[in-house]
Design an enzyme around this catalytic site. Structure first.
Site, short mmCIF file in Angstrom:
data_model
loop_
_atom_site.label_atom_id
_atom_site.label_comp_id
_atom_site.label_asym_id
_atom_site.label_seq_id
_atom_site.Cartn_x
_atom_site.Cartn_y
_atom_site.Cartn_z
N TYR A 14 7.48 -16.17 -17.66
CA TYR A 14 6.04 -16.35 -17.52
C TYR A 14 5.64 -17.25 -16.34
O TYR A 14 4.45 -17.44 -16.07
CB TYR A 14 5.44 -16.87 -18.83
CG TYR A 14 5.31 -15.82 -19.92
CD1 TYR A 14 5.67 -14.49 -19.71
CD2 TYR A 14 4.80 -16.14 -21.18
CE1 TYR A 14 5.55 -13.52 -20.70
CE2 TYR A 14 4.67 -15.18 -22.19
CZ TYR A 14 5.06 -13.88 -21.95
OH TYR A 14 4.93 -12.93 -22.94
N ASN A 49 6.75 -13.45 -27.15
CA ASN A 49 5.61 -12.70 -26.59
C ASN A 49 4.69 -12.31 -27.76
O ASN A 49 5.03 -12.56 -28.92
CB ASN A 49 6.08 -11.49 -25.79
CG ASN A 49 6.93 -10.55 -26.63
OD1 ASN A 49 6.50 -10.11 -27.70
ND2 ASN A 49 8.14 -10.26 -26.18
N VAL A 65 14.91 -17.01 -23.71
CA VAL A 65 15.25 -17.75 -24.93
C VAL A 65 14.92 -16.90 -26.17
O VAL A 65 15.60 -16.99 -27.20
CB VAL A 65 14.55 -19.13 -24.93
CG1 VAL A 65 13.06 -19.03 -25.13
CG2 VAL A 65 15.17 -20.06 -25.95
N ASP A 66 13.91 -16.08 -26.05
CA ASP A 66 13.51 -15.18 -27.16
C ASP A 66 14.68 -14.23 -27.52
O ASP A 66 15.04 -14.08 -28.69
CB ASP A 66 12.28 -14.38 -26.68
CG ASP A 66 11.58 -13.62 -27.79
OD1 ASP A 66 11.91 -13.85 -28.98
OD2 ASP A 66 10.70 -12.81 -27.47
N ILE A 97 19.40 -23.79 -27.27
CA ILE A 97 18.59 -24.12 -28.45
C ILE A 97 19.08 -23.42 -29.71
O ILE A 97 18.90 -23.94 -30.82
CB ILE A 97 17.09 -23.81 -28.16
CG1 ILE A 97 16.18 -24.58 -29.11
CG2 ILE A 97 16.79 -22.32 -28.21
CD1 ILE A 97 14.71 -24.60 -28.68
N SER A 113 7.05 -20.96 -21.39
CA SER A 113 6.34 -20.33 -20.25
C SER A 113 6.98 -20.54 -18.87
O SER A 113 6.48 -19.99 -17.90
CB SER A 113 4.87 -20.78 -20.15
OG SER A 113 4.08 -20.12 -21.12
N THR A 114 8.06 -21.33 -18.79
CA THR A 114 8.58 -21.67 -17.45
C THR A 114 9.65 -20.70 -16.94
O THR A 114 10.20 -20.90 -15.86
CB THR A 114 9.17 -23.09 -17.40
OG1 THR A 114 10.33 -23.15 -18.25
CG2 THR A 114 8.16 -24.12 -17.85
N1 AR6 Z 1 18.17 -22.37 -24.91
C1 AR6 Z 1 17.22 -23.15 -24.33
N2 AR6 Z 1 16.43 -22.72 -23.32
C2 AR6 Z 1 16.62 -21.46 -22.88
C3 AR6 Z 1 17.58 -20.57 -23.43
C4 AR6 Z 1 18.37 -21.08 -24.49
N3 AR6 Z 1 19.31 -20.33 -25.09
N4 AR6 Z 1 17.51 -19.39 -22.76
C5 AR6 Z 1 16.54 -19.52 -21.83
N5 AR6 Z 1 16.00 -20.76 -21.88
P1 AR6 Z 1 11.71 -17.68 -21.04
P2 AR6 Z 1 8.75 -17.66 -21.12
C6 AR6 Z 1 14.92 -21.36 -21.08
O1 AR6 Z 1 11.72 -16.72 -19.92
O2 AR6 Z 1 8.68 -18.09 -19.70
C7 AR6 Z 1 10.69 -13.30 -23.12
O3 AR6 Z 1 11.06 -12.02 -22.69
C8 AR6 Z 1 14.62 -20.78 -19.72
O4 AR6 Z 1 15.55 -21.25 -18.75
O5 AR6 Z 1 12.67 -17.49 -22.14
O6 AR6 Z 1 7.88 -18.37 -22.11
C9 AR6 Z 1 9.62 -13.27 -24.19
O7 AR6 Z 1 9.77 -12.15 -25.05
C10 AR6 Z 1 13.22 -21.35 -19.48
O8 AR6 Z 1 13.33 -22.72 -19.03
O9 AR6 Z 1 10.23 -17.75 -21.76
C11 AR6 Z 1 8.37 -13.19 -23.40
O10 AR6 Z 1 8.07 -11.87 -23.00
C12 AR6 Z 1 12.62 -21.38 -20.87
O11 AR6 Z 1 13.70 -21.17 -21.78
C13 AR6 Z 1 8.68 -14.02 -22.18
O12 AR6 Z 1 10.09 -13.98 -22.04
C14 AR6 Z 1 11.57 -20.32 -21.14
O13 AR6 Z 1 11.89 -19.13 -20.43
C15 AR6 Z 1 8.27 -15.46 -22.35
O14 AR6 Z 1 8.43 -16.13 -21.14
#
Ligand code: AR6
Length: 169
Positions: free
Chosen positions: A119, A22, A31-32, A9, A115-116
């Protein structure tokens, strides 16, 4: 138009990318972490002025070094089994991201699967909520991109999207 893509992204040239943040909005993993690394340290500095974000709400920041003009940070729910209002909170995260985008004249927007990851929200259930919100806002935006991190996620979104089409008849 809703487009389902396998993409990092942070590379997308859209008006806004949505961050699965978060409550602190100050960065994290997943992704954050990727968005904060690509935007540069100014994103964290800017977000320090926002005072955090409750789960289900959204906040907007400049994109700084990203190709995207804005970052919309939203906070999805942590999955606790499904009986703690997770579905409503996830839906709010998508809807409030769209609302803040509309308020800022954004026409092209990309979402991760909120969230996937960390979280732990079940992927198919989350995709159903994401696509439901996207369909409701589809005609208000030029382009809505689902940026999937894996082919598996692309397949899940395509499958749910087909279910929606079939239900529409
Ligand atoms: N581009 C697109 N999607 C991505 C990328 C990317 N570069 N990197 C990861 N994903 P997550 P959450 C996908 O864990 O579950 C953080 O520490 C990943 O494969 O990023 O909402 C925050 O600070 C998954 O499908 O977010 C919060 O503490 C999706 O992004 C916590 O994680 C979301 O996974 C939030 O958890």
């Amino acid at each position: 138009m809703i487009k389902i893509l396998k993409a990092d992204i942070t590379t997308l040239q859209v008006d806004a990318i949505v961050n699965a943040a978060n409550n602190s909005l100050l960065g994290g993993g997943g992704v954050d972490g990727a968005i904060h690394r690509a935007a540069g340290p100014q994103l964290r500095q800017y977000n320090q002025t926002l005072g955090g974000c409750p789960t289900g709400e959204a906040r907007i920041s400049p994109g700084f070094e990203l190709p995207a003009r804005y970052v919309i940070s939203t906070v999805g729910p942590v999955w606790h089994g499904g009986n703690q209002g997770e579905a409503g909170l996830l839906e709010n995260a998508y809807r409030n991201s769209f609302r803040i985008a509309q308020d800022n004249g954004i026409e092209t927007i990309a979402f991760p699967a909120i969230s996937t990851g960390v979280y732990a929200y079940p992927k198919e259930q989350a995709a159903r909520i994401a696509l439901g919100a996207m369909k409701d806002f589809e005609n208000k935006f030029e382009q809505i991109i689902v940026a999937c991190h894996s082919e598996g996620d692309v397949e899940i979104y395509r499958k749910i999207s087909k279910e929606f089409e079939r239900a529409k008849g």
